[in-house]
Structures are given as C-alpha cells and as structure tokens.
Write an enzyme that holds these catalytic residues in place. Structure first.
Site, PDB file in Angstrom:
ATOM      1  N   SER A   9       0.833  -1.197   0.000  1.00  0.00           N
ATOM      2  CA  SER A   9       0.000   0.000   0.000  1.00  0.00           C
ATOM      3  C   SER A   9       0.871   1.251   0.000  1.00  0.00           C
ATOM      4  CB  SER A   9      -0.912   0.014   1.233  1.00  0.00           C
ATOM      5  OG  SER A   9      -1.499   1.290   1.375  1.00  0.00           O
ATOM      6  N   HIS A  10       0.280   2.362  -0.426  1.00  0.00           N
ATOM      7  CA  HIS A  10       0.974   3.656  -0.399  1.00  0.00           C
ATOM      8  C   HIS A  10       1.176   4.168   1.021  1.00  0.00           C
ATOM      9  CE1 HIS A  10       0.348   3.796  -4.661  1.00  0.00           C
ATOM     10  NE2 HIS A  10       0.814   5.028  -4.756  1.00  0.00           N
ATOM     11  N   VAL A  11       0.374   3.672   1.952  1.00  0.00           N
ATOM     12  CA  VAL A  11       0.366   4.239   3.303  1.00  0.00           C
ATOM     13  C   VAL A  11       0.834   3.166   4.297  1.00  0.00           C
ATOM     14  CG1 VAL A  11      -1.092   5.366   5.040  1.00  0.00           C
ATOM     15  CG2 VAL A  11      -1.599   5.658   2.608  1.00  0.00           C
ATOM     16  N   GLY A  43       3.511   6.584  -0.825  1.00  0.00           N
ATOM     17  CA  GLY A  43       4.079   6.104  -2.078  1.00  0.00           C
ATOM     18  C   GLY A  43       4.447   4.645  -1.878  1.00  0.00           C
ATOM     19  N   ASP A  66      -2.774  -1.528  -3.547  1.00  0.00           N
ATOM     20  CA  ASP A  66      -3.828  -0.510  -3.663  1.00  0.00           C
ATOM     21  C   ASP A  66      -3.856   0.152  -5.042  1.00  0.00           C
ATOM     22  OD1 ASP A  66      -1.588   1.075  -3.065  1.00  0.00           O
ATOM     23  OD2 ASP A  66      -2.446   1.976  -1.265  1.00  0.00           O
TER      24      ASP A  66
END
Ligand SMILES: Nc1ncnc2c1ncn2[C@@H]1O[C@H](COP(=O)(O)OP(=O)(O)OP(=O)(O)O)[C@@H](O)[C@H]1O
Ligand SMILES: [Mg+2]
Lengths: 122, 193
Positions: A9-11, A43, A66
């Site tokens: 995931s980006h987070v 990112g 994601d």
C-alpha cells in the site's frame, strides 16, 4: 508448496493494518506487508517490497496492492525475486481477505483464483 | 545518430537541472489531477542519480543508464519511478547492442508501455514519447513540437494513473508526467546539438 500473502500500500498504516484483519481468520498463513516510501512518506518502495518478499517464510506469494505505482513496483520486485509471485488486480481488502481465509482452509490455488476473479477491478 | 557517453551524461545533467528548477510547477500540475508530488518525486530521483554518478563514474553508456535506472527505481516513490526507471533500464540493455539514439529510445518507450500498460491517448507521459520519437528519428524535432505534444495531453480524459480515478474531471489539465518527459526531450535536443 506453501503460500503466503504480501500486501502493498501507499500508506504504512494501511499496509500494517490490513494484515490484522486477515490474520484474524488466517492465523497460520504467513502475511507480510510493504507500506509507503523508504522515508515512510505516501508512495511505494521496491526495496520495502523486496524485504516483504524475503521476510515472508512462504515459498510462493500471493500479492495484493492498492493503486498505481504499487503494481509497477510489485512487478519490478517480482522480476528480481526468486520466489514465484502472483499478482492480482483485485479489490485490495476483499480479495486479500478471501485469499487468506481460503489458504487457511487449505484450498488449492486455482480454486482461490476462481474466487478472486470477480473481484478484479483494475 | 550514435549517442556518445559524454552526450548522454550531459543529457542527464540538463534534465536534472530542469527538474530541479521546475519541481514546484510539476507538483502543481499534479495537484488538480493527482497527489501533488510529481516534481518532488522526480527531484528526489534526479538528485539520487547525480549522487550515484558522482560516486562512481560509469565506464560506458550501458553503465550510465543502469545507474540512472537504479537510482530512479529506488528513490522516486511514485509511478514515475518505475516508469522512468524501466525506460533507462531498457536503454541500458539496448546499449549493449547499439548506441544508436533512436533504437535506444524505442526500447525505452516499449519498457514504459510494458510497465504501465498505457497507450497513446491515455493522458500520460506515453503521449509525449509517442509524438516525439518519430520526429526525432526524422530529424524534425524542435522545442516547439515538444511543447505541442505536452499541451496535447490537456483535453484528454485520463485512462491510466491517479488522474484516471477522476474520469471526465481529468480534462483540461496538462499531465505532469507528460511535462517532465517534455523536459527530458528538450534536454536531449540540447545535449546532442
Ligand atoms: N500506467 C501509467 N503509464 C504511463 N504513465 C503513467 C502511468 N501512471 C502514471 N503515469 C505517469 O506518471 C505521472 C505521475 O507521476 P508521479 O510521480 O506523480 O506518480 P504518482 O501518480 O503520484 O504515483 P502513485 O501511483 O504512487 O500515486 C503521470 O502524470 C503520468 O504521466
Ligand atoms: Mg503524483
């Protein structure tokens, strides 16, 4: 062959949080995650993904992500990894949950993939 | 034409300068149709390229592109990292066979398309690459034509990347990756002039 799951995931919090949901129904399935950039900004990071692959004790990995760069970095990482990596363009939470629950129940990969197919959204 | 190592080095220097100068603008372009980070992502990446090249001077074109690719892939943190990274990685592989500029760039574009799955018209950097490469091959590429190719992304509806989640709303904005690719090709024209 034993299977594990990798979440990208980006987070960072999202990547760390989702395995909690999965582990509740899949306590024996190895699950690792890579969230955020190397500086924990929003990112994705090839390095973190490679680490999540290596840290996962399973021989073969089912990976869920994601958006956007998560997929591209997953592909880059899987090209550099020795383990067979399966990548699914499916709804992240639902498909990872489904895969985790089915792996825990000892369901075979083709059957799991059939279950994931209608969850394809990207 | 063949691309020499010093020309390619110059190209990357000029591109890095342009990114550094325009990082706020690129991130502004990424605000209405993205997450406002494209310029900062690219600046972080090109800084890493500069550091890598300063630490170890590459022996040849393949080495230069390989170091550039690795720095971008590991440091950018957004979609442009694996995309530009793959472009340079493919140029590095191609450079083992030839240093002919057009075939290097053709390999790069094929890599970007494979990595991101975008085609011309999807409102991404691919639109600029697709427009620029044939002009460059014919020797007719100019800064004005590069600007045109970048500007042409404005009316499009995004089909790939973050902007695609906005649907119709992505119309009317220049794609930030198209703009940074515009800088890449202007830097190239200058470096080989
Ligand atoms: N699938 C794709 N194919 C080609 N180019 C793409 C694709 N996705 C994004 N891009 C390009 O990348 C640019 C955005 O780069 P940026 O560095 O801002 O990454 P990002 O979209 O923020 O990354 P992330 O996917 O991590 O959110 C876009 O303007 C577009 O030109
Ligand atoms: Mg962005």
């Amino acid at each position: 062959m034993n299977y594990g799951i990798v979440i990208v995931s980006h987070v960072p919090e999202l990547a760390q949080g989702l395995p909690k949901l999965l582990q509740q129904v899949a306590k024996d399935v190895p699950i690792t995650a890579a969230g955020g950039t190397d500086d924990d900004e929003i990112g994705t990071s090839v390095t973190k993904i490679m680490t999540a692959f290596a840290d996962n004790p399973a021989d073969e990995l089912l990976t869920f992500y994601d958006l956007g760069s998560a997929k591209m970095n997953l592909e880059l990482a899987s090209e550099m990894s020795d383990k067979p990596i399966h990548l699914y363009d499916t709804a992240l939470v639902e498909s990872a949950y489904s895969a985790a629950a089915l792996l825990e129940a000892g369901v075979k990969l083709p059957e799991i993939e059939a279950q994931l197919a209608p969850l394809k959204i990207k | 034409m063949d691309l020499a190592l010093d020309q390619a080095t110059k190209w990357l220097e000029l591109f890095g300068d342009e990114i550094e100068k325009n990082k706020a603008y690129l991130s502004d372009l990424d605000t209405p149709i993205g997450d406002a980070d494209h310029g900062f992502n690219m600046a972080r990446g090109m800084e890493a390229v500069e550091t890598s090249l300063a630490q170890k001077a590459p022996a040849d074109l393949a080495g230069l592109f390989k170091q550039t690719a690795m720095a971008l892939i590991t440091k950018v943190g957004g979609a442009s990292g694996p995309l530009y990274g793959t472009a340079f990685l493919e140029m590095s592989k191609q450079a083992a066979q030839t240093s002919e500029l057009n075939s290097l760039l053709a390999a790069a574009l094929a890599g970007i398309k494979k990595r991101g799955g975008a085609a011309a018209g999807d409102k991404t950097m691919v639109d600029v690459w697709e427009a620029v490469l044939p002009e460059l091959a014919q020797g007719t590429l100019t800064d004005a034509k590069i600007d045109e190719a970048v500007e042409a992304t404005k009316p499009l509806i995004a089909k790939k990347g973050r902007a695609s989640y906005l649907g119709e709303r992505s119309k009317g904005h220049i794609d930030p990756g198209a703009m940074s690719s515009g800088y890449l090709f202007k830097a190239l024209l200058k470096a080989v002039a």
